[in-house]
Design an enzyme around this catalytic site. Structure first.
Site, PDB file in Angstrom:
ATOM      1  CB  CYS A 124      -0.947  -0.009   1.197  1.00 35.08           C
ATOM      2  SG  CYS A 124      -0.143  -0.275   2.786  1.00 35.08           S
TER       3      CYS A 124
ATOM      4  CG  HIS B 109       0.665   1.495   7.979  1.00 29.58           C
ATOM      5  ND1 HIS B 109      -0.398   0.737   8.400  1.00 29.58           N
ATOM      6  CD2 HIS B 109       0.816   1.221   6.664  1.00 29.58           C
ATOM      7  CE1 HIS B 109      -0.868   0.035   7.381  1.00 29.58           C
ATOM      8  NE2 HIS B 109      -0.152   0.306   6.311  1.00 29.58           N
TER       9      HIS B 109
END
Ligand SMILES: NC(=O)c1ccc[n+]([C@@H]2O[C@H](COP(=O)([O-])OP(=O)(O)OC[C@H]3O[C@@H](n4cnc5c(N)ncnc54)[C@H](OP(=O)(O)O)[C@@H]3O)[C@@H](O)[C@H]2O)c1
Length: 357
Positions: free
Chosen positions: A161, A188
């Protein structure tokens, strides 16, 4: 008139990414070029049904989900449900599929991938970067290099990602102003490889700590992952990552030393134009609104540049912030890459690589 899906796909691993991939496919509706006909996970059928219907992050499934015999029915479609711990235990050929979307995160090497092929899977698309370039036929960031696929590939990676967020931005800015050095901090949200309360969970000791009590530095392969996609920047990128106590949506804090003098206005113009008019429309977005991360939950873009946070300190030192829904954006790129890969493979005259015994 509803389009008849051309291809048949199976999911291996039905956790955060596997469920988002399936749901994103249903949210795309008639545009989807393939259907999911089977899924394999370790959990029992009742739990899989429940976790499909109710999702704390993305809300209720927008359709009908129920158990029928040993299978799941989703909006009337039948999905075979398997509970096998190894690729060899699944008769992939018998499922009549064109592709496995490997979303368990349990397989990292070419030898792992070949276990799926030897068991009858024609192709595998992995939801993570593989251990090295030798472990994969191609690593694809949609919008950047999907045209590298010839159709002969058997094992393809959808990168990470963070790579999907960072690579389009770095490519654009390298072409526009030149990049000397790149330093990235990934901010994150928590993941299922962290415990809620301190517990043995991972060989990375910091991932044994409670996900919701700390900001936790963790290891990351982002710099090496970017180098695979942008070899022209090899040796000039570093990255670190922290996990923060939120459940979804992440950000990249990117520092760049540019090759020539620039300004925040120029950097923002390059990124905004690419998002609004360029080939990255639909993959990259641009905003200057005063957002917080939760505003991007369920956002399908790979990266949303927050232009209000662009800073230039000295004429060649740039700092940027880009948001991304690490689950939903990435799951949508899995669909994009799978769709492209299957179409290219169907038209390819290049023979697929032989499967090892
Ligand atoms: N979450 C994200 O934001 C994100 C974004 C991009 C890429 N990824 C990557 O996607 C992969 C999956 O991440 P995730 O967050 O979806 O993890 P997850 O929520 O833990 O899901 C993994 C699922 O696979 C199952 N599983 C484990 N071993 C299996 C096996 N041998 N065969 C079949 N199923 C198996 C797990 O079951 P158990 O729970 O019973 O073990 C779980 O249901 C990882 O490689 C991750 O790096 C994740």
């Amino acid at each position: 008139m509803q389009q008849i899906p051309l291809f048949r796909v199976a999911l291996n691993g039905y956790g955060r990414i596997g469920r988002c991939v399936l749901r994103a496919l249903y949210e795309r509706g008639a545009d989807a070029g393939f259907e999911v006909v089977a899924l394999n996970d370790l959990a029992d059928l009742a739990s899989l049904e429940y976790l499909t219907r109710f999702d704390s992050t993305h809300g209720r499934f927008p359709g009908e989900v129920r158990v029928e015999g040993d299978d799941l029915r989703i909006n009337g479609d039948r999905l075979r449900v398997l509970r096998e711990a190894t690729p060899e235990a699944v008769d992939w050929a018998g499922l009549g599929i064109d592709l496995v979307l490997e979303c368990s995160g349990a397989y990292h090497t070419r030898a792992d991938g070949e276990r799926f092929l030897a068991a009858g899977a024609p192709r595998v698309l992995f939801s993570q970067p593989m251990a090295s370039e030798a472990d994969i036929d191609a690593t694809v960031v949609f919008g950047v290099n999907q045209r590298c696929l010839s159709g002969a590939e058997r094992l393809v990676s959808n990168a990470s990602c963070t790579t999907n967020c960072g690579v389009p931005l770095l490519k654009l800015l390298n072409e526009a102003v030149g990049l000397e050095y790149v330093s990235i901090t990934t901010i994150h949200s928590a993941m299922n490889d962290q415990p809620v309360i301190d517990a043995y969970h991972h060989e990375d000791l910091r991932r044994t700590r409670s996900a919701f009590q700390s900001v936790i530095p963790v290891s990351t392969g982002l710099a090496r992952g970017i180098e695979r996609l942008l070899p022209e920047l090899a040796g000039r990128i570093q990255a670190k990552a922290v996990r923060v106590p939120t459940v979804n949506v992440s950000a990249l804090d990117i520092t760049l030393q540019t090759a020539r003098d620039t300004s925040a206005a120029e950097i923002n113009r390059v990124l905004r134009d690419a998002a609004e008019q360029g080939p990255l429309k639909g993959l990259l977005a641009y905003t200057e609104l005063p957002h917080a991360s939760c505003d991007f939950n369920h956002d399908p873009h790979s990266a949303i540049v927050d232009g209000s946070q662009t800073r230039v300190s000295g004429p060649r030192l740039v700092n940027l912030l880009a948001w991304f829904d690490n689950e939903w954006g990435f799951a949508n790129r899995m669909l994009d890459v799978a769709d492209h890969y299957l179409r290219v493979a169907a038209q390819s005259t290049v023979p697929p690589a032989p499967v090892k015994d």
